[in-house]
Design a protein around this motif. Sequence first.
Motif, PDB file in Angstrom:
ATOM      1  N   UNK A 183      -4.479   6.644  10.000  1.00 33.88           N
ATOM      2  CA  UNK A 183      -5.539   7.032   9.060  1.00 33.88           C
ATOM      3  C   UNK A 183      -5.047   7.972   7.967  1.00 33.88           C
ATOM      4  N   UNK A 184      -3.952   8.692   8.225  1.00 33.68           N
ATOM      5  CA  UNK A 184      -3.442   9.629   7.219  1.00 33.68           C
ATOM      6  C   UNK A 184      -2.801   8.904   6.049  1.00 33.68           C
TER       7      UNK A 184
ATOM      8  N   UNK B  43       0.865  -1.181   0.000  1.00 33.43           N
ATOM      9  CA  UNK B  43       0.000   0.000   0.000  1.00 33.43           C
ATOM     10  C   UNK B  43       0.894   1.220   0.000  1.00 33.43           C
ATOM     11  N   UNK B  44       0.852   1.968  -1.094  1.00 36.93           N
ATOM     12  CA  UNK B  44       1.757   3.110  -1.260  1.00 36.93           C
ATOM     13  C   UNK B  44       3.197   2.645  -1.050  1.00 36.93           C
ATOM     14  N   UNK B  45       3.924   3.264  -0.106  1.00 34.74           N
ATOM     15  CA  UNK B  45       5.315   2.884   0.143  1.00 34.74           C
ATOM     16  C   UNK B  45       5.416   1.791   1.197  1.00 34.74           C
TER      17      UNK B  45
ATOM     18  N   UNK C 171      -2.716  -1.574  10.098  1.00 28.40           N
ATOM     19  CA  UNK C 171      -1.801  -0.435   9.988  1.00 28.40           C
ATOM     20  C   UNK C 171      -2.574   0.821   9.590  1.00 28.40           C
ATOM     21  N   UNK C 172      -3.474   0.666   8.629  1.00 31.88           N
ATOM     22  CA  UNK C 172      -4.234   1.828   8.150  1.00 31.88           C
ATOM     23  C   UNK C 172      -5.194   2.328   9.221  1.00 31.88           C
ATOM     24  N   UNK C 173      -5.657   1.403  10.081  1.00 29.91           N
ATOM     25  CA  UNK C 173      -6.505   1.823  11.196  1.00 29.91           C
ATOM     26  C   UNK C 173      -5.713   2.687  12.176  1.00 29.91           C
TER      27      UNK C 173
END
Length: 81
Positions: free
Chosen positions: A77-78, A58-60, A72-74
């Motif tokens: 959030x940014x 996800x992205x980098x 991780x995204x939780x």
Amino acid sequence: MMIIRLIILVALVGLLIFAYRKLTGSGQSENKQANNPAAMKKCDQCGIHLPQEEGCKHKDHFFCSNEHMQAYLDQHPDERD
Ligand SMILES: [Zn+2]
């Protein structure tokens, strides 16, 4: 007589080195393997290392599983899209 034995010995050693190099492949193929190793990446969530193709990106960031990407995204959030 000794010099003849020495010449035969040197020839045999040279032949062995030649055969060894032919069996194991040239330096070129060794470099080819080194340039293409199993790319190990670290999960940004748990820190485990695993081959890139077995995880998700996800992205980098790289994660060992979808669950860890979600976790991780939780926590970050940014970093969401
Ligand atoms: Zn993980």
